[in-house]
Design a protein around this motif. Structure first.
Motif, mmCIF file in Angstrom:
data_model
loop_
_atom_site.group_PDB
_atom_site.id
_atom_site.type_symbol
_atom_site.label_atom_id
_atom_site.label_comp_id
_atom_site.label_asym_id
_atom_site.label_seq_id
_atom_site.Cartn_x
_atom_site.Cartn_y
_atom_site.Cartn_z
ATOM 1 N N ALA A 55 0.822 -1.214 0.000
ATOM 2 C CA ALA A 55 0.000 0.000 0.000
ATOM 3 C C ALA A 55 0.857 1.266 0.000
ATOM 4 O O ALA A 55 0.521 2.241 -0.677
ATOM 5 N N TRP A 56 1.948 1.269 0.746
ATOM 6 C CA TRP A 56 2.735 2.489 0.912
ATOM 7 C C TRP A 56 3.928 2.606 -0.027
ATOM 8 O O TRP A 56 4.496 3.695 -0.161
ATOM 9 N N ALA A 57 4.342 1.530 -0.673
ATOM 10 C CA ALA A 57 5.530 1.572 -1.541
ATOM 11 C C ALA A 57 5.422 2.610 -2.658
ATOM 12 O O ALA A 57 6.365 3.386 -2.857
ATOM 13 N N PRO A 58 4.318 2.702 -3.398
ATOM 14 C CA PRO A 58 4.264 3.720 -4.454
ATOM 15 C C PRO A 58 4.346 5.144 -3.916
ATOM 16 O O PRO A 58 5.014 6.003 -4.507
ATOM 17 N N ILE A 59 3.724 5.384 -2.787
ATOM 18 C CA ILE A 59 3.746 6.729 -2.201
ATOM 19 C C ILE A 59 5.157 7.078 -1.741
ATOM 20 O O ILE A 59 5.662 8.174 -2.013
ATOM 21 N N LEU A 60 5.813 6.143 -1.063
ATOM 22 C CA LEU A 60 7.180 6.391 -0.596
ATOM 23 C C LEU A 60 8.142 6.564 -1.765
ATOM 24 O O LEU A 60 9.067 7.378 -1.697
ATOM 25 N N LEU A 61 7.916 5.822 -2.847
ATOM 26 C CA LEU A 61 8.746 5.957 -4.037
ATOM 27 C C LEU A 61 8.590 7.346 -4.657
ATOM 28 O O LEU A 61 9.578 7.984 -5.035
ATOM 29 N N MET A 62 7.370 7.832 -4.743
ATOM 30 C CA MET A 62 7.145 9.175 -5.296
ATOM 31 C C MET A 62 7.767 10.246 -4.410
ATOM 32 O O MET A 62 8.363 11.210 -4.912
ATOM 33 N N ILE A 63 7.661 10.095 -3.100
ATOM 34 C CA ILE A 63 8.277 11.056 -2.188
ATOM 35 C C ILE A 63 9.795 11.029 -2.340
ATOM 36 O O ILE A 63 10.449 12.068 -2.354
ATOM 37 N N GLY A 64 10.364 9.831 -2.505
ATOM 38 C CA GLY A 64 11.810 9.705 -2.705
ATOM 39 C C GLY A 64 12.267 10.403 -3.981
ATOM 40 O O GLY A 64 13.276 11.113 -3.977
ATOM 41 N N PHE A 65 11.533 10.228 -5.082
ATOM 42 C CA PHE A 65 11.880 10.923 -6.327
ATOM 43 C C PHE A 65 11.751 12.431 -6.168
ATOM 44 O O PHE A 65 12.572 13.194 -6.664
ATOM 45 N N TRP A 66 10.711 12.864 -5.479
ATOM 46 C CA TRP A 66 10.505 14.300 -5.271
ATOM 47 C C TRP A 66 11.675 14.893 -4.481
ATOM 48 O O TRP A 66 12.204 15.939 -4.847
ATOM 49 N N ILE A 67 12.109 14.211 -3.426
ATOM 50 C CA ILE A 67 13.249 14.686 -2.629
ATOM 51 C C ILE A 67 14.511 14.691 -3.479
ATOM 52 O O ILE A 67 15.304 15.640 -3.425
ATOM 53 N N PHE A 68 14.711 13.639 -4.289
ATOM 54 C CA PHE A 68 15.884 13.570 -5.160
ATOM 55 C C PHE A 68 15.931 14.760 -6.107
ATOM 56 O O PHE A 68 16.966 15.422 -6.250
ATOM 57 N N PHE A 69 14.816 15.073 -6.763
ATOM 58 C CA PHE A 69 14.808 16.176 -7.711
ATOM 59 C C PHE A 69 14.878 17.533 -7.019
ATOM 60 O O PHE A 69 15.477 18.470 -7.543
ATOM 61 N N MET A 70 14.304 17.656 -5.849
ATOM 62 C CA MET A 70 14.385 18.931 -5.128
ATOM 63 C C MET A 70 15.811 19.206 -4.664
ATOM 64 O O MET A 70 16.250 20.355 -4.635
ATOM 65 N N ARG A 71 16.533 18.168 -4.312
ATOM 66 C CA ARG A 71 17.925 18.361 -3.902
ATOM 67 C C ARG A 71 18.814 18.725 -5.076
ATOM 68 O O ARG A 71 19.835 19.374 -4.920
ATOM 69 N N ARG A 72 18.430 18.267 -6.284
ATOM 70 C CA ARG A 72 19.210 18.592 -7.473
ATOM 71 C C ARG A 72 18.917 20.005 -7.969
ATOM 72 O O ARG A 72 19.660 20.537 -8.785
ATOM 73 N N CYS A 73 17.845 20.568 -7.544
ATOM 74 C CA CYS A 73 17.475 21.909 -8.006
ATOM 75 C C CYS A 73 18.226 22.961 -7.180
ATOM 76 O O CYS A 73 18.371 22.849 -5.972
ATOM 77 N N ARG A 74 18.662 23.998 -7.862
ATOM 78 C CA ARG A 74 19.277 25.133 -7.168
ATOM 79 C C ARG A 74 18.620 26.384 -7.712
ATOM 80 O O ARG A 74 18.657 26.656 -8.904
ATOM 81 N N ALA A 75 18.023 27.125 -6.831
ATOM 82 C CA ALA A 75 17.351 28.383 -7.185
ATOM 83 C C ALA A 75 16.312 28.145 -8.285
ATOM 84 O O ALA A 75 16.141 28.960 -9.175
ATOM 85 N N GLY A 76 15.651 26.998 -8.234
ATOM 86 C CA GLY A 76 14.587 26.721 -9.177
ATOM 87 C C GLY A 76 15.056 26.200 -10.517
ATOM 88 O O GLY A 76 14.255 26.014 -11.415
ATOM 89 N N GLN A 77 16.355 25.992 -10.702
ATOM 90 C CA GLN A 77 16.848 25.498 -11.986
ATOM 91 C C GLN A 77 17.597 24.195 -11.762
ATOM 92 O O GLN A 77 18.350 24.052 -10.809
ATOM 93 N N LEU A 78 17.421 23.275 -12.688
ATOM 94 C CA LEU A 78 18.188 22.031 -12.624
ATOM 95 C C LEU A 78 19.607 22.309 -13.083
ATOM 96 O O LEU A 78 19.830 23.064 -14.020
ATOM 97 N N ARG A 79 20.560 21.714 -12.413
ATOM 98 C CA ARG A 79 21.948 21.866 -12.840
ATOM 99 C C ARG A 79 22.157 21.082 -14.121
ATOM 100 O O ARG A 79 21.696 19.955 -14.236
ATOM 101 N N PRO A 80 22.850 21.647 -15.071
ATOM 102 C CA PRO A 80 23.102 20.893 -16.301
ATOM 103 C C PRO A 80 24.045 19.733 -16.025
ATOM 104 O O PRO A 80 24.969 19.842 -15.225
#
Length: 97
Positions: A55-80
């Motif tokens: 039940a919780w695996a898909p939700i936790l997976l989406m949260i993990g991806f969201w955290i991964f992409f938010m950490r890669r973002c700097r000032a709203g832009q993805l680093r090349p």
């Protein structure tokens, strides 16, 4: 004892055994009763942890991806990435020639 496809039993000699019936083998309980075998049946049970994980695996997976992409973002832009920088450098060098 029949629990789903699992069969637990005791032979006439008193030895315990455990085996599994194929899923497509229906009517096993009726055939055993016809041959005067004492049958006890139970509903198959699933682990509450497995149910919780499914039940919780898909939700936790989406949260993990969201955290991964938010950490890669700097000032709203993805680093090349390195490959994008190399391609940009190569195209600028070709444009200069």
């Amino acid at each position: 004892m029949l629990t789903g496809n699992e069969i637990l039993g005791t032979t006439k000699a008193g030895e315990k055994f455990r085996t599994y019936a194929p899923p497509q083998y229906e009517g096993l309980g009726n055939k055993l009763i016809e041959r005067n075998v004492e049958v006890t049946a139970k509903e198959p049970t699933t682990s509450p942890w497995a149910t919780l994980l499914y039940a919780w695996a898909p939700i936790l997976l989406m949260i993990g991806f969201w955290i991964f992409f938010m950490r890669r973002c700097r000032a709203g832009q993805l680093r090349p990435s390195a490959s994008a920088r190399a391609a940009r450098k190569l195209s600028s060098q070709l444009a200069e020639k």
